[in-house]
Design an enzyme around this catalytic site. Structure first.
Site, PDB file in Angstrom:
ATOM      1  N   ARG A 106      -0.305   9.042  -4.292  1.00  0.00           N
ATOM      2  CA  ARG A 106       0.747  10.047  -4.449  1.00  0.00           C
ATOM      3  C   ARG A 106       0.375  11.114  -5.479  1.00  0.00           C
ATOM      4  O   ARG A 106       0.864  12.237  -5.408  1.00  0.00           O
ATOM      5  CB  ARG A 106       2.058   9.369  -4.844  1.00  0.00           C
ATOM      6  N   LYS A 138      12.660  -6.356   5.489  1.00  0.00           N
ATOM      7  CA  LYS A 138      14.067  -6.441   5.869  1.00  0.00           C
ATOM      8  C   LYS A 138      14.438  -5.662   7.128  1.00  0.00           C
ATOM      9  O   LYS A 138      14.138  -4.474   7.242  1.00  0.00           O
ATOM     10  CB  LYS A 138      14.927  -5.925   4.716  1.00  0.00           C
ATOM     11  N   GLY A 158       5.233   4.184   1.577  1.00  0.00           N
ATOM     12  CA  GLY A 158       4.489   3.830   0.382  1.00  0.00           C
ATOM     13  C   GLY A 158       3.665   2.570   0.603  1.00  0.00           C
ATOM     14  O   GLY A 158       2.463   2.549   0.334  1.00  0.00           O
ATOM     15  N   GLY A 196      11.006   5.596   2.712  1.00  0.00           N
ATOM     16  CA  GLY A 196      12.370   5.868   3.146  1.00  0.00           C
ATOM     17  C   GLY A 196      12.521   7.279   3.701  1.00  0.00           C
ATOM     18  O   GLY A 196      13.207   7.494   4.710  1.00  0.00           O
TER      19      GLY A 196
HETATM   20  C1  3PG Z   1       9.766   5.745  -2.886  1.00  0.00           C
HETATM   21  O1  3PG Z   1       8.880   5.143  -3.480  1.00  0.00           O
HETATM   22  O2  3PG Z   1      10.287   5.326  -1.854  1.00  0.00           O
HETATM   23  C2  3PG Z   1      10.194   7.080  -3.436  1.00  0.00           C
HETATM   24  O3  3PG Z   1       9.465   7.415  -4.563  1.00  0.00           O
HETATM   25  C3  3PG Z   1      11.666   7.068  -3.714  1.00  0.00           C
HETATM   26  O4  3PG Z   1      11.965   6.096  -4.659  1.00  0.00           O
HETATM   27  P1  3PG Z   1      13.387   5.380  -4.621  1.00  0.00           P
HETATM   28  O5  3PG Z   1      13.434   4.587  -3.350  1.00  0.00           O
HETATM   29  O6  3PG Z   1      13.456   4.549  -5.866  1.00  0.00           O
HETATM   30  O7  3PG Z   1      14.435   6.483  -4.621  1.00  0.00           O
HETATM   31 MG    MG Z   2      11.935   3.605  -1.548  1.00  0.00          MG
END
Ligand code: 3PG
Ligand code: MG
Length: 400
Positions: free
Chosen positions: A42, A207, A357, A381
């Site tokens: 990232r 999940k 990620g 997400g």
């Molecule tokens: C992630 O790693 O999914 C993003 O950086 C967002 O982080 P978060 O899910 O804690 O908002």
């Molecule tokens: Mg996340």
């Protein structure tokens, strides 16, 4: 998408000597013991945007979150180590502010020379960043916006969050999409548009409840949906199989049964799994058929027959989206499923997108060649919500 103003538009106006506030997603995985950065993907992903701004002589003020601290400083989530790594990759020191909008941030920003880069401490050390209260978020956004004459969003991984730095700051400053955000949106819009067929989606991760919305949204669109990872056990249970002590979301079994019934045969589930005595790297383990999972053992990976079957389907695909590991790939004994699927994706004559990620980190952790995938998204997400067709607050804010 055409409504988005881009970094090139901002560069064309000239940024020399101007302060440009860049929201990045530098939320990198850290080693639990040592705190070392285990995957800097990232950080690398925002270098094109930061490099262009540095070259153009901007005073670059970078901000990001890391982990999920609870609105107050928490040393284990400091961005300090990230500042060091970012400096190495940029080949120039990054001036690190030890707070986000306090004295350190103010003086760090004020002292920046043209073409220099500052990184503010973790946005989530401030309750205003994630607050549901518009006024509290707005007050924090005011403080952040004071550090920039323009705003660039390059935090694709966070565009699905209605947070101050993502949603409220762009309402306060001239704003554009950075190179990473632009590329991510271009690629993902191909998948929601008219993907070349067969279009095969592989979903894993732990999940079902996290993936339910995307499964619902994708079912009408995809030709095949391959399901592995921890979430497959809830589907296997829905087929009437016993899953031992595997991960199981009991309250989702009925939903999975319903999805299977409505899927028109598009959903493919594992036929064999690797079961272990415990969730541990050195646990005794065996491969069994899915109808033979012992009651005292838990599944930690998909088995070789499953990999073969999924791979055969992937080899026919023209478009592939993959999110979520097939097993506990961090433990070598349970990495073969994820590796096998990743390799099948690279071999297919298809446009392939890795979302998330964890899956992106898996690609790098397993030493696979990143360039043999069409695109590796920095958003987990965020990429799922994009495919669901949801309005992403960070993108909507850029369009206004
Ligand atoms: C992630 O790693 O999914 C993003 O950086 C967002 O982080 P978060 O899910 O804690 O908002
Ligand atoms: Mg996340």
């Amino acid at each position: 998408m055409s409504a988005l103003r881009t970094l090139d538009d901002l560069l064309a106006e000239g940024v020399s000597g101007r302060r440009v506030l860049v929201r990045a997603d530098l939320n990198v995985p850290l080693d639990k013991q040592t705190g070392a950065i285990t995957d800097d993907g990232r950080i690398r992903a925002v270098l094109p945007t930061l490099g262009a701004l540095v070259e153009a002589g901007a005073k670059v003020v970078v901000c990001s979150h890391l982990g999920r601290p609870k609105g107050a400083p928490d040393p284990q989530f400091s961005l300090g180590p990230v500042a060091g790594r970012l400096g190495e990759l940029l080949g120039a020191p990054v001036h690190f502010a030890t707070d986000t909008v306090g004295d350190s941030a103010r003086s760090t920003v004020a002292d920046l020379a043209d073409g220099q880069v500052a990184l503010l401490e973790n946005l989530r050390f401030n309750a205003g960043e994630t607050s549901k209260d518009e006024a509290e978020r707005g007050a924090f956004a005011d403080q952040l916006a004071a550090f920039g004459d323009a705003y660039v969003d390059d935090a694709f991984g966070a565009v699905h969050r209605k947070h101050a730095s993502v949603f409220d700051v762009p309402a306060r400053l001239p704003h554009v999409a950075g190179r990473l955000v632009l590329r991510e949106v271009e690629v993902l819009s191909k998948l929601t548009g008219a993907p070349e067929r067969p279009y095969v989606v592989v979903l894993g991760g732990s999940k079902v409840s996290d993936k339910l919305a995307v499964i619902e949204a994708l079912l009408p669109t995809v030709d095949r949906l391959l399901i592995g990872g921890g979430m497959c056990f809830t589907f296997l249970k829905a087929q009437g199989l016993e899953v031992g002590t595997s991960l199981l979301e009991k309250d989702m079994v009925e939903t999975c049964r319903n999805l299977l019934e409505r899927s028109g045969g598009k959903i493919m589930l594992p036929v064999d799994v690797v079961v272990a005595d415990a969730f541990a790297p050195d646990a005794a383990h065996d491969t069994v058929r899915v109808d033979g999972i012992p009651s005292h053992r838990l599944g930690l990976d998909v088995g070789p027959e499953t990999v073969a079957g999924f791979s055969a389907t992937l080899s026919q695909a023209k478009t592939i989206f993959w999110n979520g590991p097939m097993g506990v790939f961090e433990m070598p004994a349970f990495a073969a499923g994820t590796r096998g699927i990743a390799e099948a994706i690279t071999k297919a004559d298809a446009f392939s997108v890795v979302g998330g990620g964890d899956s992106a980190a898996a690609v790098r952790a397993l030493g696979l060649d990143e360039s043999s995938f069409g695109h590796i998204s920095t958003g987990g997400g965020a990429s799922l919500e994009y495919l669901e067709g949801k309005t992403l607050p960070g993108i909507a804010a850029l369009e206004n």
